[in-house]
Design a protein around this motif. Structure first.
Motif, PDB file in Angstrom:
ATOM      1  N   ASN A   1      -0.560   8.143  -5.610  1.00 56.13           N
ATOM      2  CA  ASN A   1      -1.077   9.313  -4.899  1.00 56.13           C
ATOM      3  C   ASN A   1      -0.108  10.489  -4.938  1.00 56.13           C
ATOM      4  O   ASN A   1      -0.514  11.652  -5.039  1.00 56.13           O
ATOM      5  N   GLN A   2       1.190  10.182  -4.800  1.00 60.54           N
ATOM      6  CA  GLN A   2       2.200  11.236  -4.827  1.00 60.54           C
ATOM      7  C   GLN A   2       2.782  11.445  -6.223  1.00 60.54           C
ATOM      8  O   GLN A   2       3.574  12.378  -6.421  1.00 60.54           O
TER       9      GLN A   2
ATOM     10  N   ASN B   1       0.826  -1.212   0.000  1.00 61.03           N
ATOM     11  CA  ASN B   1       0.000   0.000   0.000  1.00 61.03           C
ATOM     12  C   ASN B   1       0.859   1.260   0.000  1.00 61.03           C
ATOM     13  O   ASN B   1       0.516   2.266  -0.642  1.00 61.03           O
TER      14      ASN B   1
ATOM     15  N   PHE C   1       0.927   4.167  -2.680  1.00 55.53           N
ATOM     16  CA  PHE C   1       0.708   5.555  -2.242  1.00 55.53           C
ATOM     17  C   PHE C   1       1.756   6.489  -2.854  1.00 55.53           C
ATOM     18  O   PHE C   1       1.424   7.542  -3.411  1.00 55.53           O
TER      19      PHE C   1
END
Length: 307
Positions: free
Chosen positions: A54-55, A46, A50
Motif C-alpha cells: 500500500n505504501q 497485515n 500494508f
C-alpha cells in the motif's frame, strides 16, 4: 544460585530460543495457526503487507519498520527486566565481603554435610540482606515478550509475498551469509557491552559467554531466509541500545542507590550456630591395647585369690 548455574541456564535459554520462537505459533502445511498467530501474528503480517504494497516501501523496509514498532512496544519490559537483574547484581557486588567467606567454605567443603550447611548459611545471609537468590530475573517479563517475538518471527517468514521479494540485492526467501555475519557481529558487541558492566573479578569468568550468543545467532540465522535474518538484524541493534542504557545509565545509578541504601540501613546478617560434632571418636589404639592388658592382669589376679 551459583554463578556457573546461572551461566548454564542462560546458555540453555539462548540455545532453545529458536524452539521457543517457533513453538508459540503452530505451522501446519506451510501456514501458521494458533492463538498467538491470530491475535498478534496476523496484525503484524497485515502491517508488513500494508507498508510493502500500500505504501510502496517494499517488504525489506516493511519488515524493518514493523520490527522497530514491535521492539519499541516491548522495550519497557526488557529494560524493566534489566533493571531488576542489575539491582540484585549491584547488591551482590556490594555485599561480596559478607558472602565471599561463605562461598569459600562451600568450595572447600570436604563433606556433603559441610557443603549443605554452608549453602544454607549463604541462603539465610542473602535473605536477611534482601538479595534475591535468582538475581531478580523474573520470568513474567520474558513470558510476556515471547509471544511478540514468536509472532514477528513467523510473520517475517510466512507473510505472503516476502519469499519472492528482494531488498538491497538480497533474496528475502533465501539465506544470506553477509547478513548472517553482520548479525553475529552485532550480538558480539552486545555481549561485549554486557561484559563491561560486570565487576572486574567476574570478567575473566564471563569471557566465554561473550562468544556464546554470537555463535548461537550465527547457527540459527545461517539456515533461515534473509527475511528472518533481517528481523534479527534490527533486534540486534535494539539489544545493543538496551545494553548501552543498562551499562552506562542504569547500573551507575543503581550502584549509587545501593550504596546509599546500605549506608542508611547497614545489612545485619546473622551467622547461624554451627552444630557440635557429637560423634564418638575412636580411642587411641595403643591406649585400648594397654587397658586390655590391665583387664587381663586383673582377671588373672582375681583367679589366684579365689584359689
Amino acid at each position: 544460585m551459583k554463578k556457573n548455574t546461572k551461566r548454564l541456564l542462560f546458555s540453555g535459554l539462548a540455545l532453545s530460543m529458536l524452539v521457543l520462537l517457533s513453538g508459540c505459533v503452530n505451522v501446519k502445511n506451510g501456514q501458521p495457526t494458533g492463538t498467538v498467530w491470530n491475535v498478534l501474528g496476523v496484525p503484524m503480517a497485515n502491517l508488513i503487507t500494508f507498508f510493502a504494497k500500500n505504501q510502496g516501501l517494499g517488504f525489506g523496509v516493511a519488515i524493518i519498520l514493523v520490527t522497530i514498532i514491535v521492539r519499541l512496544i516491548i522495550l519497557p519490559l526488557g529494560l524493566y527486566q534489566s533493571y531488576k537483574a542489575s539491582y540484585q547484581a549491584e547488591k551482590m557486588n556490594y555485599l561480596k565481603p559478607i558472602f565471599e567467606p561463605i562461598n569459600e567454605r562451600i568450595r572447600n567443603a570436604t563433606t556433603q554435610e559441610e557443603k549443605m550447611a554452608a549453602q544454607t548459611e549463604l541462603m539465610q545471609a542473602q535473605r536477611e540482606a534482601g538479595v534475591s537468590m535468582f538475581g531478580g530475573m523474573g520470568c513474567l517479563p520474558l513470558l510476556i515478550q515471547m509471544p511478540f517475538f514468536s509472532a514477528i518471527f513467523v510473520a517475517t517468514r510466512y507473510t505472503a509475498g516476502v519469499s519472492e521479494a528482494t531488498f538491497l540485492g538480497m533474496d528475502l526467501g533465501k539465506q544470506n551469509l553477509i547478513l548472517v555475519l553482520i548479525i553475529a557481529a552485532l550480538y558480539y558487541v552486545q555481549s561485549w557491552l554486557s561484559l563491561q558492566a560486570a565487576p572486574e573479578a567476574q570478567r575473566s569468568q564471563m569471557k566465554t559467554m561473550t562468544y556464546t550468543m554470537p555463535l548461537v545467532m550465527l547457527f540459527m540465522s545461517i539456515s533461515l531466509p534473509a527475511s528472518v535474518a533481517l528481523y534479527w538484524f534490527v533486534g540486534g541493534i535494539f539489544s545493543i541500545i538496551q545494553q548501552l542504557i543498562t551499562t552506562y545509565i542504569m547500573k551507575p545509578r543503581l550502584r549509587q542507590r545501593v550504596e546509599e541504601e546500605y549506608k542508611k540501613n547497614p545489612p545485619r546478617v546473622s551467622t547461624p550456630k554451627r552444630r557440635k560434632d557429637v560423634t564418638q571418636k575412636p580411642k587411641n589404639t595403643n591406649q585400648a591395647a594397654i587397658s586390655q592388658q590391665h583387664k587381663k592382669r586383673n582377671a588373672g589376679k582375681q583367679k589366684k585369690r579365689k584359689k
